[in-house]
Design a protein around this motif. Sequence first.
Motif, mmCIF file in Angstrom:
data_model
loop_
_atom_site.group_PDB
_atom_site.id
_atom_site.type_symbol
_atom_site.label_atom_id
_atom_site.label_comp_id
_atom_site.label_asym_id
_atom_site.label_seq_id
_atom_site.Cartn_x
_atom_site.Cartn_y
_atom_site.Cartn_z
ATOM 1 N N ILE A 20 0.703 -1.270 -0.093
ATOM 2 C CA ILE A 20 -0.019 0.095 0.096
ATOM 3 C C ILE A 20 0.827 1.341 0.104
ATOM 4 C CG2 ILE A 20 -1.465 1.281 1.149
ATOM 5 C CD1 ILE A 20 -3.082 -1.296 2.237
ATOM 6 N N VAL A 21 1.934 1.296 0.929
ATOM 7 C CA VAL A 21 2.563 2.432 1.076
ATOM 8 C C VAL A 21 3.450 2.868 -0.118
ATOM 9 C CG1 VAL A 21 4.357 3.616 2.409
ATOM 10 C CG2 VAL A 21 2.704 2.612 3.586
ATOM 11 N N ALA A 22 4.083 1.655 -0.589
ATOM 12 C CA ALA A 22 4.908 1.838 -1.781
ATOM 13 C C ALA A 22 4.092 2.245 -3.114
ATOM 14 C CB ALA A 22 5.608 0.330 -2.005
ATOM 15 N N GLY A 23 3.103 1.561 -3.323
ATOM 16 C CA GLY A 23 2.434 1.862 -4.436
ATOM 17 C C GLY A 23 1.854 3.110 -4.134
ATOM 18 N N CYS A 24 1.175 3.820 -3.197
ATOM 19 C CA CYS A 24 0.844 5.087 -3.196
ATOM 20 C C CYS A 24 1.957 6.000 -3.366
ATOM 21 C CB CYS A 24 0.400 5.418 -1.780
ATOM 22 S SG CYS A 24 -1.354 4.539 -1.561
ATOM 23 N N GLY A 25 3.324 5.713 -2.791
ATOM 24 C CA GLY A 25 4.471 6.771 -3.117
ATOM 25 C C GLY A 25 4.891 6.662 -4.572
ATOM 26 N N ALA A 26 4.957 5.353 -5.177
ATOM 27 C CA ALA A 26 5.124 5.538 -6.668
ATOM 28 C C ALA A 26 4.059 6.261 -7.370
ATOM 29 C CB ALA A 26 5.201 4.122 -7.118
ATOM 30 N N PHE A 27 2.774 6.182 -7.075
ATOM 31 C CA PHE A 27 1.796 6.824 -7.923
ATOM 32 C C PHE A 27 1.919 8.139 -7.596
ATOM 33 C CE2 PHE A 27 -2.278 8.845 -8.007
ATOM 34 C CZ PHE A 27 -2.613 8.568 -9.301
ATOM 35 N N VAL A 28 2.184 8.712 -6.325
ATOM 36 C CA VAL A 28 2.231 10.231 -6.326
ATOM 37 C C VAL A 28 3.572 10.631 -6.839
ATOM 38 C CG1 VAL A 28 2.691 11.731 -4.265
ATOM 39 C CG2 VAL A 28 1.020 10.114 -4.022
ATOM 40 N N LEU A 29 4.664 10.108 -6.807
ATOM 41 C CA LEU A 29 5.911 10.570 -7.374
ATOM 42 C C LEU A 29 5.893 10.481 -8.944
ATOM 43 C CD1 LEU A 29 8.500 11.420 -6.495
ATOM 44 C CD2 LEU A 29 9.451 9.054 -6.597
ATOM 45 N N LYS A 30 5.134 9.702 -9.565
ATOM 46 C CA LYS A 30 5.180 9.579 -10.927
ATOM 47 C C LYS A 30 3.865 10.260 -11.761
ATOM 48 C CE LYS A 30 8.990 7.149 -11.667
ATOM 49 N NZ LYS A 30 10.278 7.916 -12.360
ATOM 50 N N LYS A 31 3.029 10.196 -11.094
ATOM 51 C CA LYS A 31 1.626 10.507 -11.721
ATOM 52 C C LYS A 31 0.928 12.021 -11.322
ATOM 53 C CE LYS A 31 1.620 6.824 -14.105
ATOM 54 N NZ LYS A 31 1.909 6.758 -15.477
ATOM 55 N N VAL A 100 18.383 3.271 -0.191
ATOM 56 C CA VAL A 100 18.016 4.416 -1.258
ATOM 57 C C VAL A 100 19.023 4.601 -2.383
ATOM 58 C CG1 VAL A 100 17.411 6.988 -1.676
ATOM 59 C CG2 VAL A 100 16.460 5.478 0.262
ATOM 60 N N ILE A 101 20.207 4.554 -1.820
ATOM 61 C CA ILE A 101 21.599 4.888 -2.875
ATOM 62 C C ILE A 101 21.577 3.572 -3.729
ATOM 63 C CG2 ILE A 101 23.898 5.093 -2.851
ATOM 64 C CD1 ILE A 101 23.816 6.713 -0.519
ATOM 65 N N LEU A 102 21.516 2.453 -3.099
ATOM 66 C CA LEU A 102 21.682 1.323 -3.938
ATOM 67 C C LEU A 102 20.638 1.064 -4.924
ATOM 68 C CD1 LEU A 102 22.944 -1.375 -1.531
ATOM 69 C CD2 LEU A 102 24.254 -0.513 -3.209
ATOM 70 N N GLY A 103 19.390 1.719 -4.686
ATOM 71 C CA GLY A 103 18.178 1.570 -5.514
ATOM 72 C C GLY A 103 18.162 2.798 -6.678
ATOM 73 N N GLY A 104 19.313 3.490 -6.706
ATOM 74 C CA GLY A 104 19.505 4.408 -7.696
ATOM 75 C C GLY A 104 19.203 5.884 -7.723
ATOM 76 N N THR A 105 19.088 6.385 -6.239
ATOM 77 C CA THR A 105 18.554 7.565 -6.065
ATOM 78 C C THR A 105 19.749 8.383 -6.050
ATOM 79 O OG1 THR A 105 16.540 7.175 -4.904
ATOM 80 C CG2 THR A 105 17.326 9.035 -4.531
ATOM 81 N N ALA A 106 19.857 9.560 -6.737
ATOM 82 C CA ALA A 106 20.876 10.419 -6.627
ATOM 83 C C ALA A 106 20.855 11.340 -5.285
ATOM 84 C CB ALA A 106 21.046 11.249 -7.924
ATOM 85 N N VAL A 114 10.661 4.909 -6.459
ATOM 86 C CA VAL A 114 10.418 3.945 -5.532
ATOM 87 C C VAL A 114 10.703 2.638 -5.529
ATOM 88 C CG1 VAL A 114 8.194 3.199 -4.124
ATOM 89 C CG2 VAL A 114 8.545 5.594 -4.995
ATOM 90 N N LEU A 115 10.451 2.042 -6.958
ATOM 91 C CA LEU A 115 10.804 0.658 -7.210
ATOM 92 C C LEU A 115 12.336 0.525 -7.164
ATOM 93 C CD1 LEU A 115 9.499 -1.832 -8.155
ATOM 94 C CD2 LEU A 115 10.183 -1.327 -10.772
ATOM 95 N N GLY A 120 16.634 -1.851 -3.840
ATOM 96 C CA GLY A 120 17.817 -1.354 -2.847
ATOM 97 C C GLY A 120 17.672 -1.976 -1.232
ATOM 98 N N ALA A 121 16.343 -1.919 -0.796
ATOM 99 C CA ALA A 121 16.054 -2.198 0.425
ATOM 100 C C ALA A 121 16.125 -3.748 0.691
ATOM 101 C CB ALA A 121 14.758 -2.002 0.887
ATOM 102 N N LEU A 122 15.665 -4.657 -0.539
ATOM 103 C CA LEU A 122 15.638 -5.936 -0.731
ATOM 104 C C LEU A 122 17.392 -6.278 -0.697
ATOM 105 C CD1 LEU A 122 12.718 -6.785 -3.079
ATOM 106 C CD2 LEU A 122 12.770 -7.205 -0.511
ATOM 107 N N PHE A 123 17.890 -5.623 -1.587
ATOM 108 C CA PHE A 123 19.258 -5.875 -1.615
ATOM 109 C C PHE A 123 20.185 -5.683 -0.293
ATOM 110 C CE2 PHE A 123 23.850 -4.913 -3.097
ATOM 111 C CZ PHE A 123 24.246 -6.361 -3.667
ATOM 112 N N MET A 124 19.824 -4.549 0.402
ATOM 113 C CA MET A 124 20.389 -4.452 1.656
ATOM 114 C C MET A 124 20.094 -5.786 2.757
ATOM 115 S SD MET A 124 22.566 -2.256 2.089
ATOM 116 C CE MET A 124 23.006 -2.240 3.787
#
Length: 159
Positions: A20-31, A100-106, A114-115, A120-124
């Motif tokens: 829910i939180v990741a989906g809402c975050g991705a939607f808000v950030l992209k759309k 966040v850094i491993l996920g590609g955020t500058a 968000v994806l 990155g979180a799964l990798f950590m």
Amino acid sequence: MAFGSGDIGPLPGLVIWFLIVAGCGAFVLKKTRFGRHVVSVGANPTASIYTGISVVRTKFLVMLISAVVAALGGMLYAGRLQSGRYQWGQGDEMNAIAAVILGGTALAGGRGSVLGTVFGALFMGLINNGLILAGLSSPQQQVVRGVIIILAVALGSKK
């Protein structure tokens, strides 16, 4: 039943909250317009001011949303452990930054997703489990995580 600990079908409650939180975050950030404002302010606050974006308002809203999501995360963490102490989660800031850094955020802003942060979180998590299984002490684990962050920043800045 503790907050967020119930299962919904085959999925644990924490996974549902995460989706829910990741989906809402991705939607808000992209759309949404607000998401574009956040990316713009992160990339170049001065240019954002010239385009008519209220940088102060955008930063305030981002901090407010961050606090609300952190409070939700704290409640879910306490519900999972069925107890709460102020020390729990101490030191997790480094893991969050590394994810966040491993996920590609500058670090300079203006780029990220968000994806990517989810991966990155799964990798950590994978790295943390490996460090524990390798038998490293807590200070040794922090050194390894620090080296990973430095390498990720160095490789990310070359792009």
